[in-house]
Design a protein around this motif. Structure first.
Motif, PDB file in Angstrom:
ATOM      1  N   PHE A 288       0.829  -1.208   0.000  1.00  0.00           N
ATOM      2  CA  PHE A 288       0.000   0.000   0.000  1.00  0.00           C
ATOM      3  C   PHE A 288       0.864   1.259   0.000  1.00  0.00           C
ATOM      4  O   PHE A 288       0.683   2.154  -0.846  1.00  0.00           O
ATOM      5  CB  PHE A 288      -0.916  -0.024   1.228  1.00  0.00           C
ATOM      6  N   TYR A 289       1.828   1.336   0.917  1.00  0.00           N
ATOM      7  CA  TYR A 289       2.661   2.537   1.010  1.00  0.00           C
ATOM      8  C   TYR A 289       3.619   2.654  -0.172  1.00  0.00           C
ATOM      9  O   TYR A 289       3.924   3.761  -0.626  1.00  0.00           O
ATOM     10  CB  TYR A 289       3.422   2.545   2.332  1.00  0.00           C
ATOM     11  N   SER A 290       4.076   1.517  -0.681  1.00  0.00           N
ATOM     12  CA  SER A 290       4.957   1.550  -1.861  1.00  0.00           C
ATOM     13  C   SER A 290       4.210   2.091  -3.072  1.00  0.00           C
ATOM     14  O   SER A 290       4.745   2.896  -3.846  1.00  0.00           O
ATOM     15  CB  SER A 290       5.492   0.141  -2.159  1.00  0.00           C
ATOM     16  N   ALA A 291       2.949   1.644  -3.231  1.00  0.00           N
ATOM     17  CA  ALA A 291       2.136   2.118  -4.347  1.00  0.00           C
ATOM     18  C   ALA A 291       1.881   3.617  -4.212  1.00  0.00           C
ATOM     19  O   ALA A 291       1.878   4.357  -5.209  1.00  0.00           O
ATOM     20  CB  ALA A 291       0.817   1.354  -4.398  1.00  0.00           C
ATOM     21  N   ALA A 292       1.674   4.082  -2.973  1.00  0.00           N
ATOM     22  CA  ALA A 292       1.447   5.508  -2.746  1.00  0.00           C
ATOM     23  C   ALA A 292       2.680   6.318  -3.129  1.00  0.00           C
ATOM     24  O   ALA A 292       2.567   7.392  -3.742  1.00  0.00           O
ATOM     25  CB  ALA A 292       1.090   5.750  -1.287  1.00  0.00           C
ATOM     26  N   ILE A 293       3.859   5.811  -2.804  1.00  0.00           N
ATOM     27  CA  ILE A 293       5.102   6.504  -3.147  1.00  0.00           C
ATOM     28  C   ILE A 293       5.278   6.568  -4.660  1.00  0.00           C
ATOM     29  O   ILE A 293       5.671   7.601  -5.217  1.00  0.00           O
ATOM     30  CB  ILE A 293       6.309   5.800  -2.486  1.00  0.00           C
ATOM     31  N   VAL A 294       4.948   5.462  -5.332  1.00  0.00           N
ATOM     32  CA  VAL A 294       5.010   5.452  -6.795  1.00  0.00           C
ATOM     33  C   VAL A 294       4.058   6.493  -7.372  1.00  0.00           C
ATOM     34  O   VAL A 294       4.391   7.238  -8.302  1.00  0.00           O
ATOM     35  CB  VAL A 294       4.663   4.047  -7.347  1.00  0.00           C
ATOM     36  N   GLY A 295       2.847   6.564  -6.798  1.00  0.00           N
ATOM     37  CA  GLY A 295       1.867   7.543  -7.246  1.00  0.00           C
ATOM     38  C   GLY A 295       2.349   8.971  -7.076  1.00  0.00           C
ATOM     39  O   GLY A 295       2.057   9.846  -7.896  1.00  0.00           O
ATOM     40  N   MET A 296       3.090   9.233  -5.999  1.00  0.00           N
ATOM     41  CA  MET A 296       3.631  10.578  -5.768  1.00  0.00           C
ATOM     42  C   MET A 296       4.679  10.947  -6.814  1.00  0.00           C
ATOM     43  O   MET A 296       4.835  12.125  -7.160  1.00  0.00           O
ATOM     44  CB  MET A 296       4.255  10.656  -4.378  1.00  0.00           C
ATOM     45  N   LYS A 297       5.384   9.938  -7.319  1.00  0.00           N
ATOM     46  CA  LYS A 297       6.439  10.204  -8.294  1.00  0.00           C
ATOM     47  C   LYS A 297       5.893  10.392  -9.708  1.00  0.00           C
ATOM     48  O   LYS A 297       6.535  11.020 -10.550  1.00  0.00           O
ATOM     49  CB  LYS A 297       7.447   9.041  -8.305  1.00  0.00           C
ATOM     50  N   MET A 298       4.694   9.862  -9.957  1.00  0.00           N
ATOM     51  CA  MET A 298       4.112   9.949 -11.300  1.00  0.00           C
ATOM     52  C   MET A 298       3.486  11.317 -11.517  1.00  0.00           C
ATOM     53  O   MET A 298       2.626  11.738 -10.755  1.00  0.00           O
ATOM     54  CB  MET A 298       3.064   8.846 -11.485  1.00  0.00           C
ATOM     55  N   LYS A 299       3.909  11.996 -12.545  1.00  0.00           N
ATOM     56  CA  LYS A 299       3.409  13.337 -12.840  1.00  0.00           C
ATOM     57  C   LYS A 299       2.263  13.319 -13.833  1.00  0.00           C
ATOM     58  O   LYS A 299       1.466  14.255 -13.883  1.00  0.00           O
ATOM     59  CB  LYS A 299       4.543  14.212 -13.381  1.00  0.00           C
ATOM     60  N   SER A 300       2.186  12.281 -14.638  1.00  0.00           N
ATOM     61  CA  SER A 300       1.121  12.204 -15.625  1.00  0.00           C
ATOM     62  C   SER A 300       0.844  10.747 -15.956  1.00  0.00           C
ATOM     63  O   SER A 300       1.640   9.860 -15.640  1.00  0.00           O
ATOM     64  CB  SER A 300       1.496  12.974 -16.905  1.00  0.00           C
ATOM     65  N   GLY A 301      -0.292  10.516 -16.591  1.00  0.00           N
ATOM     66  CA  GLY A 301      -0.661   9.167 -16.952  1.00  0.00           C
ATOM     67  C   GLY A 301      -2.147   9.078 -17.195  1.00  0.00           C
ATOM     68  O   GLY A 301      -2.878  10.067 -17.140  1.00  0.00           O
ATOM     69  N   SER A 302      -2.621   7.882 -17.478  1.00  0.00           N
ATOM     70  CA  SER A 302      -4.046   7.664 -17.718  1.00  0.00           C
ATOM     71  C   SER A 302      -4.379   6.219 -17.375  1.00  0.00           C
ATOM     72  O   SER A 302      -3.489   5.402 -17.120  1.00  0.00           O
ATOM     73  CB  SER A 302      -4.396   7.964 -19.185  1.00  0.00           C
ATOM     74  N   GLY A 303      -5.651   5.924 -17.359  1.00  0.00           N
ATOM     75  CA  GLY A 303      -6.069   4.569 -17.068  1.00  0.00           C
ATOM     76  C   GLY A 303      -6.348   4.342 -15.598  1.00  0.00           C
ATOM     77  O   GLY A 303      -6.044   5.179 -14.737  1.00  0.00           O
ATOM     78  N   LEU A 304      -6.923   3.197 -15.299  1.00  0.00           N
ATOM     79  CA  LEU A 304      -7.352   2.864 -13.948  1.00  0.00           C
ATOM     80  C   LEU A 304      -6.183   2.778 -12.978  1.00  0.00           C
ATOM     81  O   LEU A 304      -6.259   3.278 -11.852  1.00  0.00           O
ATOM     82  CB  LEU A 304      -8.129   1.544 -13.960  1.00  0.00           C
ATOM     83  N   ILE A 305      -5.083   2.151 -13.391  1.00  0.00           N
ATOM     84  CA  ILE A 305      -3.933   1.979 -12.498  1.00  0.00           C
ATOM     85  C   ILE A 305      -3.382   3.334 -12.070  1.00  0.00           C
ATOM     86  O   ILE A 305      -3.083   3.558 -10.892  1.00  0.00           O
ATOM     87  CB  ILE A 305      -2.832   1.129 -13.178  1.00  0.00           C
ATOM     88  N   PHE A 306      -3.267   4.247 -13.023  1.00  0.00           N
ATOM     89  CA  PHE A 306      -2.766   5.578 -12.691  1.00  0.00           C
ATOM     90  C   PHE A 306      -3.680   6.276 -11.696  1.00  0.00           C
ATOM     91  O   PHE A 306      -3.226   6.903 -10.737  1.00  0.00           O
ATOM     92  CB  PHE A 306      -2.637   6.418 -13.962  1.00  0.00           C
TER      93      PHE A 306
END
Length: 393
Positions: free
Chosen positions: A338-356
């Motif tokens: 959960f926390y790893s995914a949150a950190i990845v999300g913080m690093k992503m500046k753009s994207g699309s789709g359900l996963i993003f």
């Protein structure tokens, strides 16, 4: 060991309760209340359209600090509202601005626009307290310098005051991307709007959105000079007097979102500190005799404010219990993911789709609660100031 397990499970339950179970219970109660209660004091949208309502005099109050990028557009927006000009007044206070805000304000020469440029930066609530001494209209509308009202927003707000039981009305704020202009109301924001709607049905609305809300002027109580969450405290002081606070989603405004989570961090820390400050000052809300408002306050606000503490407790106890039980090792693994995914999300500046979108939601949730925890530490250190901390836009 049993005590630790019980505390861990209780902490998990409280997090799920405030974010998942409470909204479900709230909607059930809201629906049931609509069937049995007398709603005659709240005009429906159709009634407000068909009835001839004598619109009251209104004053719009804005406290601004270093708003050179948006203050001119904001004033033009106000001057173009669909409301009788002879019943509308604007009061704008520049709180020791150090950019070109004051010079931009000085260009306007409108009979119903009053400008106050203060030399010293004292903080928003101090400006509001002073500006309110110049208000003579029965209704006062509060907003921000970077907010834009729909043309009919004021009329949708003030027609509710035809009922003498209504003390404050909260409008609906929509967020837009500053670059594309696209609507960026994320899932969490829509979720909060839904809670406001159902809490309003129970006369349990908690505060207002500082970007667009209206009150009866004579209900205003000057707040302490170090108050941070002014919109919440102003409206709750009115509710304490027995007046209803309602949500008017047809009264719309728009505002730009911050460029990214990092830009929002300092603002959220400040708001977090203000939440705990307000909790200490509004102890009457913790009285069970307040009924639905007590239920909503504890479920929606108090527990939310302590979710970051619960998250720390859950992670710590889970790590301790994982040394002995396989179930808790799997639970700990889920937390790590959960926390790893949150950190990845913080690093992503753009994207699309359900996963993003999922990663962005997790990033928002963790970032929000981390800022809230830092706000709690700031509150404990008594490091609170009413002066402005602008978010770039």
């Amino acid at each position: 060991m049993i005590f630790l397990e019980s505390l861990l499970l209780l902490s998990i339950f409280l997090v799920f309760y405030t974010y998942l179970f409470y909204p479900i219970i709230l909607m059930i109660l809201s629906g049931a209340r609509q069937i049995v209660k007398d709603t005659s004091f709240v005009l429906s949208k159709e009634e407000r359209r068909t009835r001839s309502v004598e619109l009251p005099e209104v004053t719009v109050i804005i406290a601004a600090y270093n708003e050179e990028k948006c203050i001119e557009d904001r004033i033009i927006n106000l001057l173009n509202l669909n409301y009788p000009k002879d019943k509308l007044r604007f009061i704008i206070g520049s709180d020791g601005s150090t950019d070109n805000t004051n010079s931009i304000l000085s260009k306007f020469d409108e009979p119903n626009l009053d400008i106050f440029c203060f030399d010293k930066n004292r903080g928003k609530i101090n400006v509001l307290n002073e500006l309110m001494t110049n208000v003579s209209s029965p209704i006062c509308v509060f907003s921000d310098a970077n907010t834009m009202f729909d043309k009919d927003a004021l009329e949708h707000l003030v027609t509710h005051f035809e009922s003498q039981k209504i003390g404050a009305v909260c409008g609906e704020l929509h967020l837009i991307d500053p670059f594309s202009g696209d609507n960026k109301d994320n899932l969490y924001w829509k979720y909060e709007q839904a809670l406001k709607f159902h809490e309003s049905r129970l006369n349990a609305l908690l505060g207002a959105n500082g970007a667009i809300y209206a009150i009866r002027t004579d209900m205003y109580i000057p707040l302490p000079t170090d108050t941070i969450i002014d919109d919440f405290c102003i409206v709750m002081n009115i509710a304490q007097k027995g007046y209803s606070v309602i949500y008017a989603p047809e009264a719309k405004a728009i505002e730009e979102i911050a460029p990214d989570l990092a830009e929002e961090s300092s603002r959220r820390i400040r708001i977090g500190a203000g939440n705990y400050q307000a909790m200490m000052r509004l102890g009457w809300l913790l009285n069970p005799m307040e009924g639905y408002r007590f239920f909503s306050y504890v479920s929606h606000k108090v527990l939310r404010w302590f979710v970051p503490h619960l998250m720390v407790i859950i992670l710590t106890l889970n790590a301790i219990l994982a040394t002995n039980e396989e179930f808790y090792r799997y639970l700990l693994l889920l937390q790590v993911i959960f926390y790893s995914a949150a950190i990845v999300g913080m690093k992503m500046k753009s994207g699309s789709g359900l996963i993003f979108k999922v990663l962005q939601l997790l990033a928002f949730f963790v970032s929000m609660n981390f800022s809230l925890l830092r706000g709690f530490i700031k509150f404990l250190n008594k490091n609170l100031s009413a002066t402005w901390e602008s978010t770039s836009r």
